[in-house]
Enzyme design. Sequence first.
Site, PDB file in Angstrom:
ATOM      1  N   ILE A 192      47.911  66.697 -15.013  1.00  0.00           N
ATOM      2  CA  ILE A 192      49.363  66.833 -15.106  1.00  0.00           C
ATOM      3  C   ILE A 192      49.722  67.923 -16.113  1.00  0.00           C
ATOM      4  O   ILE A 192      49.079  68.041 -17.155  1.00  0.00           O
ATOM      5  CB  ILE A 192      49.975  65.479 -15.542  1.00  0.00           C
ATOM      6  CG1 ILE A 192      49.664  64.396 -14.496  1.00  0.00           C
ATOM      7  CG2 ILE A 192      51.475  65.589 -15.793  1.00  0.00           C
ATOM      8  CD1 ILE A 192      49.976  62.969 -14.931  1.00  0.00           C
ATOM      9  N   CYS A 193      50.757  68.722 -15.790  1.00  0.00           N
ATOM     10  CA  CYS A 193      51.329  69.664 -16.762  1.00  0.00           C
ATOM     11  C   CYS A 193      50.303  70.751 -17.117  1.00  0.00           C
ATOM     12  O   CYS A 193      49.883  71.500 -16.246  1.00  0.00           O
ATOM     13  CB  CYS A 193      51.827  68.877 -17.976  1.00  0.00           C
ATOM     14  SG  CYS A 193      52.698  69.797 -19.241  1.00  0.00           S
ATOM     15  N   ILE A 194      49.859  70.815 -18.378  1.00  0.00           N
ATOM     16  CA  ILE A 194      48.883  71.834 -18.811  1.00  0.00           C
ATOM     17  C   ILE A 194      47.439  71.318 -18.720  1.00  0.00           C
ATOM     18  O   ILE A 194      46.486  72.083 -18.902  1.00  0.00           O
ATOM     19  CB  ILE A 194      49.221  72.319 -20.251  1.00  0.00           C
ATOM     20  CG1 ILE A 194      48.441  73.588 -20.632  1.00  0.00           C
ATOM     21  CG2 ILE A 194      48.981  71.223 -21.280  1.00  0.00           C
ATOM     22  CD1 ILE A 194      48.725  74.795 -19.782  1.00  0.00           C
ATOM     23  N   THR A 237      50.062  68.240 -10.735  1.00  0.00           N
ATOM     24  CA  THR A 237      51.528  68.337 -10.632  1.00  0.00           C
ATOM     25  C   THR A 237      52.033  68.987 -11.917  1.00  0.00           C
ATOM     26  O   THR A 237      51.489  68.736 -13.000  1.00  0.00           O
ATOM     27  CB  THR A 237      52.167  66.940 -10.391  1.00  0.00           C
ATOM     28  OG1 THR A 237      53.558  67.115 -10.065  1.00  0.00           O
ATOM     29  CG2 THR A 237      52.080  66.050 -11.618  1.00  0.00           C
TER      30      THR A 237
END
Lengths: 220, 220
Positions: free
Chosen positions: A135-137, A193
């Site tokens: 997720i994210c980074i 995501t």
Amino acid sequence: MAKKIGVVLSGCGHLDGAEIRESVLTLLAIDRAGAEAICMAPDIDQMHVVDHHSGKEVPGQRNVLVESARISRGDIKDIKEIDIADLDGLILPGGYGAAKNLSDFALKGAQCEVQGDTSSLIKAALKAEKPIGVICIAPAVMAKVAQDLGEKIKLTIGNDADTASALQSMGTEHIDAKVDEIVVDKAHKIVSTPAYMFSARISEIARGIEKLVQSVVEMS
Amino acid sequence: MAKKIGVVLSGCGHLDGAEIRESVLTLLAIDRAGAEAICMAPDIDQMHVVDHHSGKEVPGQRNVLVESARISRGDIKDIKEIDIADLDGLILPGGYGAAKNLSDFALKGAQCEVQGDTSSLIKAALKAEKPIGVICIAPAVMAKVAQDLGEKIKLTIGNDADTASALQSMGTEHIDAKVDEIVVDKAHKIVSTPAYMFSARISEIARGIEKLVQSVVEMS
């Protein structure tokens, strides 16, 4: 028996640890999917401590496992004690903790290294063909581990050109995605995501994370 | 224009601050209800710092506003700068922060006092007939403020006999409720839900908080 999904935390607060909302939304989606979350974190010092009100680094030292326990309500394991055979899947929420504590991507970009225990567990998950959600980074951590293994994987960090470029230079194929979308690499069982890589509403972040968790649970 | 719901945080972590999951689930439910969350906290030192892995008090000092900013991603106001006229409702998530930082209920029970700025804002909300939602142990704060104003209100903290008895000795009527239920005091526009007063699944906690937020937004 409920499927067990490992959740790798990296502290508590998006500027020096795990993104709190992404972590909680992951735990909620796992529970709603009828699976069980197993929280874990490395027992190491944080890279630094950031005052989340001023946004500035402050003196002091905090431990990643201890701060992560704030999100897990104390129910947490040292990541080096986890045997991948006991899990059905693995999810890494984002926040700078993924790029500062689980790796040094925030400092070194494509030349980063992944924290030893974290790297070992992700490698074991890939080898055991257990699904992994990032997720994210956190896709930066995944990209580096895949590069170490010589695997060409497919990921998204949203649409930030510099970050996407760093992932590509680690040998990862980057696919642009919106905040509530997921990218699935079916061959490697890796789902990603963008979440707070976008400045978005929490309900939009939640939609992306729900899709990611559903996909991880389905592939497990 | 979207309704503005104030969210009063009390730190970051259930043993010495705001319950993180209750706080995030409140923010999610507010956004999903089409309202806007305005995060705030008092600018005071925490009562103490607790290692959430060991469960033990540790040396050090943390500020309630600064730690709360971890949950709000930096977007937070000092509670004493808030004018109730700018809000359509107020919600207090739980965690020991409500009983250690927003009040000293954890130490003094029914003889507690509520932190000055927090007490002022809740009193202003009651007088302005703005709806107030209180989660987990935050009803103790609400009970004390109501006692100060001589108002007889109706609340739930679940079914813990000792805590219910303390609320009753502050003049509050206590009504038992399950983890995913709410109690509504229509006359005073006060809603409560037990949340982590029970050892429950996060999806059950979420159901209670969703009902509470919906009720607060509807009454606003």
